[in-house]
Design a protein around this motif. Sequence first.
Motif, PDB file in Angstrom:
ATOM      1  N   ARG A 134       0.844  -1.242  -0.093  1.00 42.94           N
ATOM      2  CA  ARG A 134       0.123   0.022   0.019  1.00 42.94           C
ATOM      3  C   ARG A 134       0.866   1.312  -0.058  1.00 42.94           C
ATOM      4  O   ARG A 134       0.678   2.158  -0.836  1.00 42.94           O
ATOM      5  CB  ARG A 134      -0.879   0.046   1.278  1.00 42.94           C
ATOM      6  CG  ARG A 134      -2.122  -0.675   1.132  1.00 42.94           C
ATOM      7  CD  ARG A 134      -2.949  -0.240   2.127  1.00 42.94           C
ATOM      8  NE  ARG A 134      -2.612  -0.694   3.845  1.00 42.94           N
ATOM      9  CZ  ARG A 134      -2.716  -1.711   3.894  1.00 42.94           C
ATOM     10  NH1 ARG A 134      -3.324  -3.051   3.552  1.00 42.94           N
ATOM     11  NH2 ARG A 134      -2.230  -1.804   5.394  1.00 42.94           N
ATOM     12  N   ARG A 135       1.914   1.224   0.906  1.00 41.19           N
ATOM     13  CA  ARG A 135       2.688   2.360   0.969  1.00 41.19           C
ATOM     14  C   ARG A 135       3.573   2.691  -0.461  1.00 41.19           C
ATOM     15  O   ARG A 135       3.596   3.834  -1.144  1.00 41.19           O
ATOM     16  CB  ARG A 135       3.952   2.349   1.900  1.00 41.19           C
ATOM     17  CG  ARG A 135       4.338   3.324   2.620  1.00 41.19           C
ATOM     18  CD  ARG A 135       5.587   3.052   3.781  1.00 41.19           C
ATOM     19  NE  ARG A 135       4.884   2.039   4.595  1.00 41.19           N
ATOM     20  CZ  ARG A 135       5.710   1.047   5.182  1.00 41.19           C
ATOM     21  NH1 ARG A 135       6.863   0.879   4.740  1.00 41.19           N
ATOM     22  NH2 ARG A 135       5.144   0.462   6.034  1.00 41.19           N
ATOM     23  N   LEU A 136       3.812   1.765  -1.311  1.00 40.56           N
ATOM     24  CA  LEU A 136       4.366   1.570  -2.488  1.00 40.56           C
ATOM     25  C   LEU A 136       3.449   2.579  -3.529  1.00 40.56           C
ATOM     26  O   LEU A 136       3.699   3.645  -4.228  1.00 40.56           O
ATOM     27  CB  LEU A 136       4.813   0.406  -3.199  1.00 40.56           C
ATOM     28  CG  LEU A 136       5.522   0.192  -4.482  1.00 40.56           C
ATOM     29  CD1 LEU A 136       6.597  -0.730  -4.523  1.00 40.56           C
ATOM     30  CD2 LEU A 136       4.510   0.254  -5.774  1.00 40.56           C
ATOM     31  N   GLY A 137       2.246   1.954  -3.336  1.00 42.00           N
ATOM     32  CA  GLY A 137       0.955   2.482  -4.281  1.00 42.00           C
ATOM     33  C   GLY A 137       0.700   4.134  -3.909  1.00 42.00           C
ATOM     34  O   GLY A 137       0.727   4.855  -4.749  1.00 42.00           O
ATOM     35  N   GLN A 188     -17.506   7.614   2.105  1.00 40.77           N
ATOM     36  CA  GLN A 188     -17.226   8.579   0.792  1.00 40.77           C
ATOM     37  C   GLN A 188     -15.832   8.831   0.400  1.00 40.77           C
ATOM     38  O   GLN A 188     -15.261   8.742  -0.727  1.00 40.77           O
ATOM     39  CB  GLN A 188     -17.979  10.000   1.181  1.00 40.77           C
ATOM     40  CG  GLN A 188     -19.427  10.261   1.083  1.00 40.77           C
ATOM     41  CD  GLN A 188     -19.936  11.414   1.757  1.00 40.77           C
ATOM     42  OE1 GLN A 188     -19.210  11.952   2.656  1.00 40.77           O
ATOM     43  NE2 GLN A 188     -21.284  11.520   1.847  1.00 40.77           N
ATOM     44  N   VAL A 189     -15.191   9.204   1.242  1.00 38.50           N
ATOM     45  CA  VAL A 189     -13.747   9.281   0.983  1.00 38.50           C
ATOM     46  C   VAL A 189     -13.053   8.082   0.692  1.00 38.50           C
ATOM     47  O   VAL A 189     -12.283   7.802  -0.268  1.00 38.50           O
ATOM     48  CB  VAL A 189     -12.854  10.044   2.364  1.00 38.50           C
ATOM     49  CG1 VAL A 189     -11.387  10.371   1.888  1.00 38.50           C
ATOM     50  CG2 VAL A 189     -13.664  11.223   2.849  1.00 38.50           C
ATOM     51  N   GLY A 190     -13.260   6.936   1.225  1.00 36.59           N
ATOM     52  CA  GLY A 190     -12.810   5.801   0.906  1.00 36.59           C
ATOM     53  C   GLY A 190     -13.204   5.472  -0.532  1.00 36.59           C
ATOM     54  O   GLY A 190     -12.261   4.468  -1.235  1.00 36.59           O
ATOM     55  N   ALA A 191     -14.250   5.526  -0.748  1.00 37.07           N
ATOM     56  CA  ALA A 191     -14.651   5.445  -2.293  1.00 37.07           C
ATOM     57  C   ALA A 191     -13.802   6.073  -3.233  1.00 37.07           C
ATOM     58  O   ALA A 191     -13.498   5.499  -4.363  1.00 37.07           O
ATOM     59  CB  ALA A 191     -16.233   5.658  -2.637  1.00 37.07           C
ATOM     60  N   LEU A 192     -13.464   7.214  -2.939  1.00 37.27           N
ATOM     61  CA  LEU A 192     -12.778   8.112  -3.986  1.00 37.27           C
ATOM     62  C   LEU A 192     -11.227   7.471  -3.846  1.00 37.27           C
ATOM     63  O   LEU A 192     -10.662   7.182  -4.952  1.00 37.27           O
ATOM     64  CB  LEU A 192     -12.472   9.413  -3.158  1.00 37.27           C
ATOM     65  CG  LEU A 192     -12.318  10.546  -4.081  1.00 37.27           C
ATOM     66  CD1 LEU A 192     -13.263  10.822  -5.391  1.00 37.27           C
ATOM     67  CD2 LEU A 192     -12.135  11.975  -3.202  1.00 37.27           C
ATOM     68  N   LEU A 193     -10.646   6.853  -2.922  1.00 42.16           N
ATOM     69  CA  LEU A 193      -9.415   6.257  -2.852  1.00 42.16           C
ATOM     70  C   LEU A 193      -9.576   5.215  -3.602  1.00 42.16           C
ATOM     71  O   LEU A 193      -8.636   4.933  -4.498  1.00 42.16           O
ATOM     72  CB  LEU A 193      -8.944   5.942  -1.256  1.00 42.16           C
ATOM     73  CG  LEU A 193      -8.856   6.832  -0.536  1.00 42.16           C
ATOM     74  CD1 LEU A 193      -8.457   6.235   0.989  1.00 42.16           C
ATOM     75  CD2 LEU A 193      -8.029   7.933  -0.630  1.00 42.16           C
ATOM     76  N   VAL A 229     -12.100  -4.036  -0.819  1.00 47.14           N
ATOM     77  CA  VAL A 229     -13.137  -4.597   0.007  1.00 47.14           C
ATOM     78  C   VAL A 229     -14.144  -5.331  -0.755  1.00 47.14           C
ATOM     79  O   VAL A 229     -14.503  -5.283  -1.919  1.00 47.14           O
ATOM     80  CB  VAL A 229     -14.016  -3.175   0.599  1.00 47.14           C
ATOM     81  CG1 VAL A 229     -15.227  -3.653   1.412  1.00 47.14           C
ATOM     82  CG2 VAL A 229     -13.033  -2.436   1.410  1.00 47.14           C
ATOM     83  N   SER A 230     -14.339  -6.494   0.042  1.00 46.96           N
ATOM     84  CA  SER A 230     -15.154  -7.549  -0.729  1.00 46.96           C
ATOM     85  C   SER A 230     -16.506  -7.063  -1.621  1.00 46.96           C
ATOM     86  O   SER A 230     -16.924  -7.890  -2.272  1.00 46.96           O
ATOM     87  CB  SER A 230     -15.399  -8.881   0.146  1.00 46.96           C
ATOM     88  OG  SER A 230     -16.353  -8.536   1.260  1.00 46.96           O
ATOM     89  N   PRO A 267     -10.993   0.627   2.716  1.00 47.75           N
ATOM     90  CA  PRO A 267      -9.573   0.676   1.859  1.00 47.75           C
ATOM     91  C   PRO A 267      -8.375   0.684   2.508  1.00 47.75           C
ATOM     92  O   PRO A 267      -7.290   0.636   1.894  1.00 47.75           O
ATOM     93  CB  PRO A 267     -10.050   1.857   1.167  1.00 47.75           C
ATOM     94  CG  PRO A 267     -11.248   2.250   1.526  1.00 47.75           C
ATOM     95  CD  PRO A 267     -11.851   1.523   2.769  1.00 47.75           C
ATOM     96  N   HIS A 268      -8.178   0.866   4.120  1.00 50.12           N
ATOM     97  CA  HIS A 268      -6.935   1.009   4.579  1.00 50.12           C
ATOM     98  C   HIS A 268      -6.552  -0.430   4.671  1.00 50.12           C
ATOM     99  O   HIS A 268      -5.117  -0.571   5.088  1.00 50.12           O
ATOM    100  CB  HIS A 268      -7.105   1.603   6.244  1.00 50.12           C
ATOM    101  CG  HIS A 268      -8.161   0.987   6.928  1.00 50.12           C
ATOM    102  ND1 HIS A 268      -9.666   1.137   6.735  1.00 50.12           N
ATOM    103  CD2 HIS A 268      -8.129   0.272   7.855  1.00 50.12           C
ATOM    104  CE1 HIS A 268     -10.353   0.674   7.360  1.00 50.12           C
ATOM    105  NE2 HIS A 268      -9.495   0.008   8.033  1.00 50.12           N
TER     106      HIS A 268
END
Length: 367
Positions: A134-137, A188-193, A229-230, A267-268
């Motif tokens: 995740r850090r790389l991306g 909402q913010v997670g969806a953006l990510l 997320v599934s 998404p985290h």
Amino acid sequence: MNLTNLKLRDFRNYESLDLDFDPGVNLIVGNNAQGKTNLIEAIAYAGSGKSFRALKQSEMVRFGADFADLEAQVCAQERCQSLRWVIFNGSRPRQIFRNGVKKKSAGELLGVLPTVLFCPEDLMVLKAGAAQRRRLGDHALCQLRPNYDAALTEYNRILDQKNRILKDHFEHPNVLAILPEYNTRLCQVGALLISYRARFYDSLGRSAAKFHGQFSGGAEEFALQYKTVSTVSDPFAPVAKLTEDLLDHLERHYRAELESGQCLTGPHKDDFDVSLSGINLKSYGSQGQTRTAAISLKLAQRELMGREWGEEPVLLLDDVLSELDQGRQDFVLNQIVSGQVFITCCEPGRFTKLGKTIEICKGRVLE
Ligand code: ATP
Ligand code: MG
């Protein structure tokens, strides 16, 4: 673009440095603990405002000093610009300048000096834990998309607050009243990510597949799959749909989150998988395959960023070449036909003929 000059004052073990660079290859040599990685960190920080090793900004301030001052001169085509960061030892916020003008946020400097860092830990990133991938991306996406950077910062802030609520509710049940509000914003913010990541990983995977194909002579088919997320069936779906999917997922985990006292899903926890001809690298890849795939990913990141700005980002190879066998070294070096590169190593060996050699000893450049 290329970094023509770097000035450091009280940054890590550099009391004072004023150094010009070659537009091609810069080889930074020196024994262990002399300041090679510190110099790479300074370059990466000057471009992104983020350190790949410091947890707190004060770590970058030289022991005993009040503040660190970094100034980078960057030239692209006809235009030269300066980026300056002043980092304080306490909690005082840093100061940011572009061409001498004070700026409010790091986002206003983005794109001037993009960098791609490649260090030995990255070689095993496909075998490592999801957090490292995740850090790389995230590191690449934050430089590519300032809005992603802002969304990620907001997401992490809401996540912290939500975790605090989930921890506190055992003693203070009334805090749960504000939980739905946090959940909605988090989704909402997670969806953006997710939306940004889906597109980024798609392009990254295609580009990396091309590099991997070149190295393996087409023998292995590289494929990258983004995992989120599934309940998200299509990460390319509109953000509103992704938000619904995330809310749905949270609802299903509501009880479990309350019982465990922490935020469980979202998404985290995202990740990505790489497979070679259908075989998962994380579970089955050999060392060599894993390393080659990691190199392909880094070269892909460089290509994507280059495509975005029309010029190659600066490539920072910290101790990575000496970790590679001859075939892989050549593969990397042969791909760097243009653009600026910084290579650190203890033993200059066969790399010295590549460009400018800078010898570092105890935070100073040896003339
Ligand atoms: P290696 O070859 O082992 O990777 P290096 O040349 O990359 O070595 P650096 O990681 O750059 O070494 O670190 C050089 C030195 O900088 C270390 O000895 C460390 O103690 C010192 N150092 C790190 N942070 C600070 C700081 N804030 N103030 C002063 N010195 C520092
Ligand atoms: Mg080092």
